[in-house]
Design a protein around this motif. Structure first.
Motif, PDB file in Angstrom:
ATOM      1  N   VAL A 159      47.431   3.561  70.051  1.00 24.23           N
ATOM      2  CA  VAL A 159      46.306   4.236  70.554  1.00 24.23           C
ATOM      3  C   VAL A 159      46.456   5.675  70.565  1.00 24.23           C
ATOM      4  CG1 VAL A 159      46.611   2.560  72.507  1.00 24.23           C
ATOM      5  CG2 VAL A 159      48.113   4.516  72.750  1.00 24.23           C
ATOM      6  N   ARG A 160      45.414   6.276  70.830  1.00 15.85           N
ATOM      7  CA  ARG A 160      45.222   7.932  70.805  1.00 15.85           C
ATOM      8  C   ARG A 160      44.387   8.295  71.896  1.00 15.85           C
ATOM      9  NH1 ARG A 160      41.744  10.331  65.631  1.00 15.85           N
ATOM     10  NH2 ARG A 160      42.265  12.607  65.789  1.00 15.85           N
ATOM     11  N   ASP A 161      44.643   9.479  72.304  1.00  8.53           N
ATOM     12  CA  ASP A 161      43.690  10.062  73.319  1.00  8.53           C
ATOM     13  C   ASP A 161      42.189   9.723  73.045  1.00  8.53           C
ATOM     14  OD1 ASP A 161      41.816  12.640  73.766  1.00  8.53           O
ATOM     15  OD2 ASP A 161      43.318  12.593  75.318  1.00  8.53           O
ATOM     16  N   PRO A 162      41.532   8.957  74.233  1.00 12.21           N
ATOM     17  CA  PRO A 162      40.311   8.654  74.038  1.00 12.21           C
ATOM     18  C   PRO A 162      38.947   9.763  73.693  1.00 12.21           C
ATOM     19  CG  PRO A 162      41.206   8.197  76.088  1.00 12.21           C
ATOM     20  CD  PRO A 162      42.120   8.867  75.714  1.00 12.21           C
ATOM     21  N   ILE A 163      39.301  11.023  73.960  1.00 12.49           N
ATOM     22  CA  ILE A 163      38.531  12.017  73.675  1.00 12.49           C
ATOM     23  C   ILE A 163      38.510  12.371  72.242  1.00 12.49           C
ATOM     24  CG2 ILE A 163      37.589  14.289  73.859  1.00 12.49           C
ATOM     25  CD1 ILE A 163      37.226  12.714  76.301  1.00 12.49           C
ATOM     26  N   ASP A 164      39.721  12.487  71.414  1.00 11.01           N
ATOM     27  CA  ASP A 164      39.963  12.662  70.124  1.00 11.01           C
ATOM     28  C   ASP A 164      39.728  11.473  69.179  1.00 11.01           C
ATOM     29  OD1 ASP A 164      40.858  15.227  70.600  1.00 11.01           O
ATOM     30  OD2 ASP A 164      43.103  14.453  70.476  1.00 11.01           O
TER      31      ASP A 164
ATOM     32  N   SER B 248      26.407   3.934  72.992  1.00 11.50           N
ATOM     33  CA  SER B 248      27.225   4.210  72.113  1.00 11.50           C
ATOM     34  C   SER B 248      28.341   4.611  72.494  1.00 11.50           C
ATOM     35  CB  SER B 248      26.900   5.077  70.972  1.00 11.50           C
ATOM     36  OG  SER B 248      25.434   4.517  70.263  1.00 11.50           O
ATOM     37  N   LEU B 249      28.589   5.564  73.501  1.00  8.85           N
ATOM     38  CA  LEU B 249      30.002   6.018  74.182  1.00  8.85           C
ATOM     39  C   LEU B 249      30.565   4.901  75.035  1.00  8.85           C
ATOM     40  CD1 LEU B 249      29.023   9.568  74.822  1.00  8.85           C
ATOM     41  CD2 LEU B 249      30.306   8.815  73.093  1.00  8.85           C
TER      42      LEU B 249
ATOM     43  N   CYS C  36      34.255  13.386  79.050  1.00 11.40           N
ATOM     44  CA  CYS C  36      35.170  12.734  79.960  1.00 11.40           C
ATOM     45  C   CYS C  36      34.533  12.051  80.999  1.00 11.40           C
ATOM     46  CB  CYS C  36      35.745  13.863  80.442  1.00 11.40           C
ATOM     47  SG  CYS C  36      37.037  14.790  79.402  1.00 11.40           S
ATOM     48  N   HIS C  37      33.350  12.458  81.360  1.00 11.81           N
ATOM     49  CA  HIS C  37      32.784  11.524  82.459  1.00 11.81           C
ATOM     50  C   HIS C  37      32.152  10.168  81.980  1.00 11.81           C
ATOM     51  CE1 HIS C  37      30.139  10.502  85.821  1.00 11.81           C
ATOM     52  NE2 HIS C  37      29.065  10.600  84.790  1.00 11.81           N
ATOM     53  N   GLU C  38      31.535  10.267  80.795  1.00 15.20           N
ATOM     54  CA  GLU C  38      31.072   9.023  80.036  1.00 15.20           C
ATOM     55  C   GLU C  38      32.187   8.273  79.715  1.00 15.20           C
ATOM     56  OE1 GLU C  38      27.913   8.156  80.381  1.00 15.20           O
ATOM     57  OE2 GLU C  38      27.122  10.204  81.202  1.00 15.20           O
ATOM     58  N   LEU C  39      33.214   8.630  79.328  1.00 16.32           N
ATOM     59  CA  LEU C  39      34.300   7.727  78.903  1.00 16.32           C
ATOM     60  C   LEU C  39      35.358   7.398  79.960  1.00 16.32           C
ATOM     61  CD1 LEU C  39      35.325   9.321  75.434  1.00 16.32           C
ATOM     62  CD2 LEU C  39      33.884   7.412  75.958  1.00 16.32           C
ATOM     63  N   CYS C  40      34.935   7.722  81.243  1.00 17.09           N
ATOM     64  CA  CYS C  40      35.702   7.251  82.464  1.00 17.09           C
ATOM     65  C   CYS C  40      36.398   6.004  82.404  1.00 17.09           C
ATOM     66  CB  CYS C  40      35.001   7.367  83.646  1.00 17.09           C
ATOM     67  SG  CYS C  40      35.948   7.358  85.206  1.00 17.09           S
ATOM     68  N   ASN C  41      35.840   5.029  82.164  1.00 19.60           N
ATOM     69  CA  ASN C  41      36.065   3.428  82.002  1.00 19.60           C
ATOM     70  C   ASN C  41      36.946   3.369  80.880  1.00 19.60           C
ATOM     71  OD1 ASN C  41      34.894   2.323  84.510  1.00 19.60           O
ATOM     72  ND2 ASN C  41      32.945   2.167  83.178  1.00 19.60           N
TER      73      ASN C  41
ATOM     74  N   CYS D  25      35.610   4.654  88.943  1.00 21.77           N
ATOM     75  CA  CYS D  25      34.593   5.515  88.122  1.00 21.77           C
ATOM     76  C   CYS D  25      33.374   5.243  88.851  1.00 21.77           C
ATOM     77  CB  CYS D  25      34.596   4.812  86.713  1.00 21.77           C
ATOM     78  SG  CYS D  25      36.286   5.299  85.670  1.00 21.77           S
ATOM     79  N   SER D  26      32.499   6.087  88.438  1.00 22.11           N
ATOM     80  CA  SER D  26      31.133   5.977  89.112  1.00 22.11           C
ATOM     81  C   SER D  26      30.298   5.055  88.530  1.00 22.11           C
ATOM     82  CB  SER D  26      30.406   7.553  89.165  1.00 22.11           C
ATOM     83  OG  SER D  26      30.290   7.737  87.913  1.00 22.11           O
ATOM     84  N   ASP D  27      30.434   4.737  86.924  1.00 25.11           N
ATOM     85  CA  ASP D  27      29.740   3.827  86.487  1.00 25.11           C
ATOM     86  C   ASP D  27      30.506   2.435  86.530  1.00 25.11           C
ATOM     87  OD1 ASP D  27      27.605   5.656  85.669  1.00 25.11           O
ATOM     88  OD2 ASP D  27      28.783   6.343  83.923  1.00 25.11           O
ATOM     89  N   ALA D  28      29.780   1.648  86.435  1.00 25.50           N
ATOM     90  CA  ALA D  28      30.470   0.082  86.502  1.00 25.50           C
ATOM     91  C   ALA D  28      30.910  -0.292  85.113  1.00 25.50           C
ATOM     92  CB  ALA D  28      29.470  -1.072  86.908  1.00 25.50           C
ATOM     93  N   LEU D  29      31.980  -1.106  84.978  1.00 25.13           N
ATOM     94  CA  LEU D  29      32.686  -1.493  83.571  1.00 25.13           C
ATOM     95  C   LEU D  29      31.637  -2.508  83.026  1.00 25.13           C
ATOM     96  CD1 LEU D  29      35.407  -1.360  82.245  1.00 25.13           C
ATOM     97  CD2 LEU D  29      35.944  -3.561  83.476  1.00 25.13           C
ATOM     98  N   PRO D  30      31.348  -2.042  81.894  1.00 25.29           N
ATOM     99  CA  PRO D  30      30.325  -2.991  81.236  1.00 25.29           C
ATOM    100  C   PRO D  30      30.495  -4.200  81.060  1.00 25.29           C
ATOM    101  CG  PRO D  30      30.658  -1.144  79.869  1.00 25.29           C
ATOM    102  CD  PRO D  30      31.698  -0.922  81.015  1.00 25.29           C
ATOM    103  N   ASP D  31      29.873  -5.508  81.330  1.00 25.34           N
ATOM    104  CA  ASP D  31      30.150  -6.737  80.991  1.00 25.34           C
ATOM    105  C   ASP D  31      30.094  -7.136  79.457  1.00 25.34           C
ATOM    106  OD1 ASP D  31      30.382  -9.508  80.732  1.00 25.34           O
ATOM    107  OD2 ASP D  31      28.537  -9.985  82.155  1.00 25.34           O
ATOM    108  N   ILE D  32      31.138  -7.384  78.582  1.00 27.60           N
ATOM    109  CA  ILE D  32      31.267  -7.477  77.343  1.00 27.60           C
ATOM    110  C   ILE D  32      31.757  -8.863  76.835  1.00 27.60           C
ATOM    111  CG2 ILE D  32      31.722  -5.107  76.735  1.00 27.60           C
ATOM    112  CD1 ILE D  32      34.449  -6.026  76.336  1.00 27.60           C
ATOM    113  N   SER D  33      31.356  -9.859  78.049  1.00 27.43           N
ATOM    114  CA  SER D  33      31.848 -11.228  77.563  1.00 27.43           C
ATOM    115  C   SER D  33      30.843 -11.834  76.231  1.00 27.43           C
ATOM    116  CB  SER D  33      31.166 -12.178  78.670  1.00 27.43           C
ATOM    117  OG  SER D  33      29.905 -11.970  79.176  1.00 27.43           O
TER     118      SER D  33
END
Length: 478
Positions: A253-258, A327-328, A411-416, A456-464
């Motif tokens: 793993v790596r820092d999500p921003i980087d 994309s993000l 950071c806001h867009e990558l909260c989840n 997080c303010s945004d719902a976790l995407p459904d990736i089923s």
């Protein structure tokens, strides 16, 4: 406690083993004594002569038989003692190592009461949020797995053609890619094996090459040690060549921003003459004004009033805005390493998976600690001083630039995604509290609000659907 009970059980086994070894020692002494006594008696009895020459007195042949019997007893004692010593070294740790392991795992993230799992909840505003709820851990199962995998000291090397591929079994019309195969393979049962989860642009190629996989290795080869031997399968993008009952799933793993910035720069089209640049990729980089990562955030994510003075063109069209956001979030595949994100890999492994972690920011230390964790050389005999980078290319200052406003928006867009990253770290059985806190502090330096947030303010995407199409399950066929 469960650890204490396991320790007492082990010490009982150790006492029994010591008694057995003492018994073997007594057999040694008795055998040597018999041989010495018989040899002395035979040498002191007179021989007699006849017309054929001097021969031993046959009246004392019984002494020779006793001497032979003593020799046989000695040989049997040697064989039995060797077997017991080998067995004790293969199936158990020393008491000191076991106690040290018990002390360490008592502080492990999996055994901590604050270990968490993910759950969905609706708040008062009607939004669906990601909440981390306490997850019950099974310390007995953890100790059993570690004890079991540490016992594999003598692994038999096998040929590549004798290695079964879970990927080819699940997808019979496809062949396992060359990069997912290892040149050096060892006979490890699925329930004792380690699955390498290669998260793109997190440093996984460097670790993968050291494990023996052909991931842009640039000449680097599989390293010596227990960790490469036990790691038999790899999971990367749509190639899941692992057993669901693997002992561990190893995440790099790596820092999500980087990681996001590196993934964006890596996927940028090259406009090569062979025309292999994906149209989906061009839709993001060419059709929209997102040639650099800074432009993706400024022109694709921020609203008009938030666009900085350096970007006079202003925000993009609604279509490009959606492409940037999706994309993000990993819901549209315009850049594959953004699409296959932490959420994808985390939800793709079995829910009860035992997770190991190597952090990109602490690559060498985590590798050495993990090698010791699975029964390899201890910290005092570390061989790995560096791990060469793989699949890494130089970038311009423009590619690496990220303004303060862009970092806040990212950071806001990558909260989840940040919550997923935290969950992987928290479930890592090889990291202690101090190591976990170091990584969380490093994350807070870039995204203080999201690193401390529980929702997080945004719902976790459904990736089923993405999981079914790419990860593959027994109920899904191509």
């Amino acid at each position: 406690s469960k650890i204490s009970r396991n320790l007492r059980t082990y010490k009982t086994f150790q006492r029994i083993l010591i008694i057995k070894l003492r018994g073997i020692g007594y057999i040694f002494l008795l055998s040597f004594g018999h041989i010495f006594l018989c040899a002395t008696i035979v040498m002191n009895y007179p021989n007699h002569s006849n017309h054929r020459g001097t021969v031993p007195d046959t009246s004392h042949c019984g002494l020779a038989a006793v001497s032979k019997l003593c020799t046989v007893c000695l040989a049997v004692a040697c064989v039995v003692s060797s077997w017991i010593v080998y067995y004790s070294g293969t199936v158990s740790m020393s008491a000191q190592n076991y106690e040290a392991f018990a002390m360490n795992t008592s502080q492990s993230s999996l055994l901590r009461p604050e270990s968490t799992s993910l759950a969905m909840s609706d708040d008062a505003t009607g939004r669906t949020n990601l909440i981390r709820t306490p997850k019950e851990s099974n310390s007995r199962d953890t100790l059993a797995r570690v004890h079991d995998i540490r016992s594999l000291k003598h692994l038999r090397k096998i040929e590549s053609q004798d290695v079964t591929s879970p990927f080819e079994k699940l997808w019979p019309r496809y062949r396992l890619p060359r990069w997912a195969r290892k040149d050096k393979n060892f006979d490890v049962a699925p329930e004792r094996s380690i699955c390498f989860v290669h998260v793109g642009k997190a440093g996984g190629s460097a670790v993968g090459c050291s494990l023996g996989f052909s991931l842009h290795c640039n000449g680097s080869k599989q390293r010596q040690g227990q960790l490469p031997k036990l790691t038999t399968g790899v999971f990367h993008k749509d190639v899941y060549n692992c057993h669901d009952n693997s002992a561990y799933f190893l995440f790099v793993v790596r820092d999500p921003i980087d990681r996001a910035q590196s993934a964006f720069n890596y996927e940028r089209p090259s406009f090569s003459d062979d025309g292999d640049d994906d149209e989906n990729v061009k839709e993001l980089y060419v059709d929209c004004p997102f040639w650099t990562f800074e432009e993706l955030i400024q022109n694709g994510v921020l609203s008009p009033e938030e666009v900085s003075d350096e970007n006079k063109e202003g925000p993009s069209s609604e279509t490009c805005h959606a492409r940037a956001i999706n994309s993000l979030h990993g819901t549209e595949n315009h850049a594959s390493h953004l699409y296959f994100n932490y959420q994808y890999y985390y939800e793709a492994v079995p829910q009860d998976a035992q997770i190991l972690v190597i952090r990109n920011e602490h690559l060498v230390d985590d590798w050495n600690d993990l090698e010791s964790f699975v029964g390899g050389k201890g910290k005092a005999n570390r061989d790995v001083q560096s791990i060469p980078k793989s699949n890494s290319y130089p970038h311009s200052a423009e590619d690496l630039f990220l303004s303060e406003s862009s970092q806040v928006a990212l950071c806001h867009e990558l909260c989840n995604e940040i919550q997923m990253y935290k969950s992987i770290l928290e479930r890592a059985v090889n990291l202690d509290k101090q190591q976990l806190q170091v990584s969380l502090d490093e994350l807070k330096a870039k995204c203080p609000e999201e690193a401390s947030a529980e929702i997080c303010s945004d719902a976790l995407p459904d990736i089923s659907q993405k999981l079914a199409e790419n990860r593959g399950y027994d109920t899904v066929h191509p």
